[in-house]
Design an enzyme around this catalytic site. Structure first.
Site, PDB file in Angstrom:
ATOM      1  N   TYR A   1       0.785  -1.306  -0.167  1.00 58.69           N
ATOM      2  CA  TYR A   1      -0.105  -0.020   0.185  1.00 58.69           C
ATOM      3  C   TYR A   1       0.963   1.241   0.108  1.00 58.69           C
ATOM      4  CZ  TYR A   1      -4.440   2.404   1.163  1.00 58.69           C
ATOM      5  OH  TYR A   1      -5.694   3.188   1.058  1.00 58.69           O
TER       6      TYR A   1
ATOM      7  N   LYS B   1       0.590   3.679  -3.133  1.00 58.73           N
ATOM      8  CA  LYS B   1       0.071   5.058  -2.886  1.00 58.73           C
ATOM      9  C   LYS B   1       1.026   6.151  -2.851  1.00 58.73           C
ATOM     10  CE  LYS B   1      -4.199   4.021  -2.477  1.00 58.73           C
ATOM     11  NZ  LYS B   1      -5.320   4.001  -3.185  1.00 58.73           N
TER      12      LYS B   1
END
Ligand SMILES: NC(=O)c1ccc[n+]([C@@H]2O[C@H](COP(=O)([O-])OP(=O)(O)OC[C@H]3O[C@@H](n4cnc5c(N)ncnc54)[C@H](O)[C@@H]3O)[C@@H](O)[C@H]2O)c1
Length: 246
Positions: A157, A161
């Site tokens: 993640y 991101k």
């Protein structure tokens, strides 16, 4: 804000945050298309099946949008595909799973954005893209939050991101001269019936004293799509109750 006559695509619109984004865009009179693999009934928004991880599905969905509506003014990259083992501890992540998540989340965002931008450039009337990133694309995670709970934050993640935030800057620089703005919204943690211990840990740490709600995020997304943000591009608007300031 007023989106009358504007066609806005939202990926993953049937999910937690997507529903709030679509509902607000509907209120602001946009023609909203929900590109998702799961349908959700909205007041006016139209559902078009689109699996963002499959290039053919993306192309078919966009062709359908163009056939029906004739133009695209905005895209919100909000979909959140992930593997079944998403969130296993770092030392147990298989190479295959890591690669798969980078592919279905980051590479898919590249592909649909590239295809939508091609239509927007051809229309030659400008447009806007908002990518949904996360506070965990900006700062590292705080392990103390998860003490006493089963909750983990996936390592991929952070990579995905963080990548989306800088991809946004790349695109903003590349497409600015064509009148197309590309920005990010990075939400903090959204309340979704998580383990009460986690919620307490979170609330004790965040300056505004509570987890976010989907309706805390949608106004920033709408703002960045709207003409009021006409001189804003390449930015990452962090909507996190102050999480990242401390
Ligand atoms: N919920 C949070 O706390 C939080 C915090 C920060 C950032 N975010 C980000 O916000 C975005 C939305 O998250 P959410 O919490 O609403 O997730 P969610 O799981 O509730 O919704 C995600 C949506 O994406 C759809 N989707 C999944 N795979 C897809 C695919 N292959 N093609 C098209 N659609 C697909 C799902 O059907 C679902 O409707 C994500 O980018 C997420 O990373 C969420």
């Amino acid at each position: 804000m007023n989106f009358e006559g504007k066609v806005i695509l939202v990926t993953g619109g049937s999910g937690l945050i997507g529903k709030a984004i679509i509902s607000q865009l509907e209120t602001l009179k946009a023609t909203v298309i929900n590109l998702d693999i799961v349908e959700h009934p909205f007041e006016k928004a139209v559902y078009i099946h689109c699996d963002i991880t499959q290039p053919d599905s993306v192309l078919r969905a966009l062709e359908r949008v163009m056939r029906i509506y004739g133009s695209i003014d905005g895209l919100v990259n909000n979909a959140y595909p992930r593997t079944a083992d998403w969130g296993v501890p770092f030392d147990q992540i298989s190479h295959e799973s890591w690669r798969k998540n980078i592919d279905i989340q980051l590479n898919s965002t590249f592909y649909i954005t590239q295809q939508v931008l091609a239509y927007i450039v051809e229309q030659d009337k400008g447009g806007a893209v908002v990518n949904i990133a996360s506070i965990y694309g900006v700062v590292g995670n705080d392990p103390s939050l998860y003490l006493g709970t089963e909750i983990t934050t996936p390592a991929a993640y952070a990579a995905i991101k963080g990548g989306i935030i800088n991809f946004t800057k790349y695109l903003a620089a590349a497409y600015g001269a064509k009148g197309i703005r590309i920005n990010c919204v990075s939400p903090g943690g959204i309340w979704n019936n998580q383990d009460p211990q986690f919620v307490t840990n979170y609330e004790n740490r965040v300056p505004l004293g509570r987890m976010g709600k989907p309706e805390d995020i949608s106004p920033s997304v709408c703002f960045l799509l709207d003409d009021g943000a006409r001189y804003i591009t390449g930015q990452n608007l962090v909507v996190d109750g102050g999480w990242t300031i401390i």
